[in-house]
Design a protein around this motif. Structure first.
Motif, PDB file in Angstrom:
ATOM      1  N   MET A 249       0.836  -1.196   0.000  1.00 26.11           N
ATOM      2  CA  MET A 249       0.000   0.000   0.000  1.00 26.11           C
ATOM      3  C   MET A 249       0.879   1.259   0.000  1.00 26.11           C
ATOM      4  O   MET A 249       0.613   2.222  -0.724  1.00 26.11           O
ATOM      5  CB  MET A 249      -0.919  -0.012   1.227  1.00 26.11           C
ATOM      6  CG  MET A 249      -2.009   1.043   1.198  1.00 26.11           C
ATOM      7  SD  MET A 249      -3.453   0.613   2.218  1.00 26.11           S
ATOM      8  CE  MET A 249      -2.731   0.429   3.832  1.00 26.11           C
ATOM      9  N   ASN A 250       1.954   1.239   0.790  1.00 26.45           N
ATOM     10  CA  ASN A 250       2.904   2.351   0.805  1.00 26.45           C
ATOM     11  C   ASN A 250       3.527   2.557  -0.574  1.00 26.45           C
ATOM     12  O   ASN A 250       3.666   3.691  -1.049  1.00 26.45           O
ATOM     13  CB  ASN A 250       4.008   2.088   1.834  1.00 26.45           C
ATOM     14  CG  ASN A 250       3.744   2.782   3.149  1.00 26.45           C
ATOM     15  OD1 ASN A 250       3.333   3.939   3.180  1.00 26.45           O
ATOM     16  ND2 ASN A 250       3.944   2.068   4.236  1.00 26.45           N
ATOM     17  N   GLN A 251       3.923   1.462  -1.212  1.00 23.15           N
ATOM     18  CA  GLN A 251       4.538   1.551  -2.539  1.00 23.15           C
ATOM     19  C   GLN A 251       3.555   2.089  -3.570  1.00 23.15           C
ATOM     20  O   GLN A 251       3.927   2.885  -4.434  1.00 23.15           O
ATOM     21  CB  GLN A 251       5.040   0.171  -2.969  1.00 23.15           C
ATOM     22  CG  GLN A 251       6.283  -0.283  -2.235  1.00 23.15           C
ATOM     23  CD  GLN A 251       6.787  -1.621  -2.746  1.00 23.15           C
ATOM     24  OE1 GLN A 251       6.564  -1.981  -3.897  1.00 23.15           O
ATOM     25  NE2 GLN A 251       7.478  -2.355  -1.897  1.00 23.15           N
ATOM     26  N   PHE A 252       2.291   1.650  -3.489  1.00 22.06           N
ATOM     27  CA  PHE A 252       1.278   2.141  -4.426  1.00 22.06           C
ATOM     28  C   PHE A 252       1.089   3.652  -4.284  1.00 22.06           C
ATOM     29  O   PHE A 252       1.021   4.385  -5.277  1.00 22.06           O
ATOM     30  CB  PHE A 252      -0.054   1.433  -4.186  1.00 22.06           C
ATOM     31  CG  PHE A 252      -1.193   2.044  -4.954  1.00 22.06           C
ATOM     32  CD1 PHE A 252      -1.333   1.815  -6.320  1.00 22.06           C
ATOM     33  CD2 PHE A 252      -2.112   2.877  -4.316  1.00 22.06           C
ATOM     34  CE1 PHE A 252      -2.368   2.405  -7.038  1.00 22.06           C
ATOM     35  CE2 PHE A 252      -3.153   3.461  -5.028  1.00 22.06           C
ATOM     36  CZ  PHE A 252      -3.275   3.223  -6.390  1.00 22.06           C
ATOM     37  N   VAL A 253       0.998   4.127  -3.041  1.00 27.20           N
ATOM     38  CA  VAL A 253       0.815   5.566  -2.807  1.00 27.20           C
ATOM     39  C   VAL A 253       2.015   6.345  -3.328  1.00 27.20           C
ATOM     40  O   VAL A 253       1.863   7.387  -3.981  1.00 27.20           O
ATOM     41  CB  VAL A 253       0.592   5.851  -1.306  1.00 27.20           C
ATOM     42  CG1 VAL A 253       0.568   7.358  -1.038  1.00 27.20           C
ATOM     43  CG2 VAL A 253      -0.705   5.220  -0.830  1.00 27.20           C
TER      44      VAL A 253
END
Length: 314
Positions: free
Chosen positions: A38-42
């Motif tokens: 999720m961090n990488q997507f953001v």
């Protein structure tokens, strides 16, 4: 009281989104792998698209005020340089990059427009403040987090080339560059593109907040109370105490002064945590500062507004 209620309405939902992430982690809905993805997507998609959306739709020629934009740019530069200087007094060298970024980066785009619209009924000088600060915020964050990594390499030619390549290819920088180019060329956005961009951009803040809350580690955070408090004091009080009198002395009033207040004294933006985590930093200090400044800014911003209004400056 009206300003306090508005400030609470603007900041408490952000704080609650962080707590929601923490709760979902405790319930088992989030695990380490999911939060990391999720961090990488953001960082790689939602945040660059959000920056593109903000900048690509700006009309830089309308209501241009070079003096105001210049003040915002120079003030931000001064805050960054002061943060860098103060970071060298930290005992833990690996926290320098996080300290610098968390102390100068404000929630300028979202909170700036909301505050000015609430007071004056329109966005006023907020877009110009964003032009003078947000690109610089993000470019310098990439530079600072690259050069001040916990595991630092010696400044060889190879290291500098690697750092330079990392800055140029950073998703945040690419999002800013694409947005500025789109705006300067005045390219139209088809409805399909506009809606798709909006749907991706709107995910940046809620997902980033929940990922930060899910990643929050209380034990490590309590071990960093002192640097977090110092960083928060600088963010909410220190910079504003210097920049507001300077702005008043230069003749800025009303919407311009409120925009400068948001630039100098609003909460640290959640994108700080997203960038820190994705650029090799632990992120505990950053998440502590984001949570602390988000909660306290409801009261400090209200206090600054009260002072400015009492002096008939806004």
């Amino acid at each position: 009281m009206e300003n306090l209620i508005f400030s609470l309405n603007a900041t408490i939902p952000i704080f609650l989104m962080m707590l929601a992430g923490l709760l979902f982690r405790k319930m088992g809905l989030f695990n380490d792998n999911f939060v990391e993805k999720m961090n990488q997507f953001v960082f790689k998609a939602a945040l660059p698209v959000l920056l593109f959306q903000d900048l690509s739709q700006e009309d830089f020629a309308t209501a241009w005020d070079g003096g105001f934009v210049g003040f915002c740019f120079l003030a931000t530069t001064g805050c960054i340089l002061l943060s860098v200087a103060l970071s060298f007094f930290m005992k833990k060298r690996e926290l320098q990059g996080e300290f610098v970024q968390a102390s100068y980066r404000s929630s300028a785009a979202i909170l700036g427009i909301a505050f000015i619209q609430n007071i004056y009924g329109n966005s006023g000088m907020a877009p110009l403040m964003i032009i003078g600060t947000v690109p610089l915020y993000n470019v310098m964050a990439v530079v600072v987090l690259s050069l001040m990594k916990p595991e630092r390499e010696t400044l060889s030619r190879e290291t500098l080339q690697k750092t330079g390549k990392g800055i140029v290819t950073n998703p945040i920088i690419l999002g800013i560059a694409a947005g500025l180019l789109w705006a300067l060329l005045k390219l139209p956005q088809p409805v399909i593109m506009e809606k798709t961009v909006k749907n991706i951009a709107v995910l940046a803040t809620p997902l980033g907040l929940m990922a930060m809350g899910a990643s929050f580690e209380w034990k490590k955070a309590f071990a960093m109370v002192k640097p977090a408090l110092a960083c928060s004091a600088l963010k909410l009080v220190g910079f504003a105490a210097v920049l507001l009198p300077a702005a008043v002395g230069l003749g800025f009033r009303n919407e311009a002064l409120v925009a400068i207040l948001v630039m100098a004294g609003s909460a640290t933006t959640v994108s700080c945590f997203v960038m820190a985590r994705n650029m090799g930093h632990e992120g505990v200090l950053t998440s502590s500062v984001v949570m602390m400044t988000t909660f306290l800014s409801a009261f400090t911003l209200t206090g600054w507004l009260f002072i400015l209004k009492s002096l008939a400056l806004i």
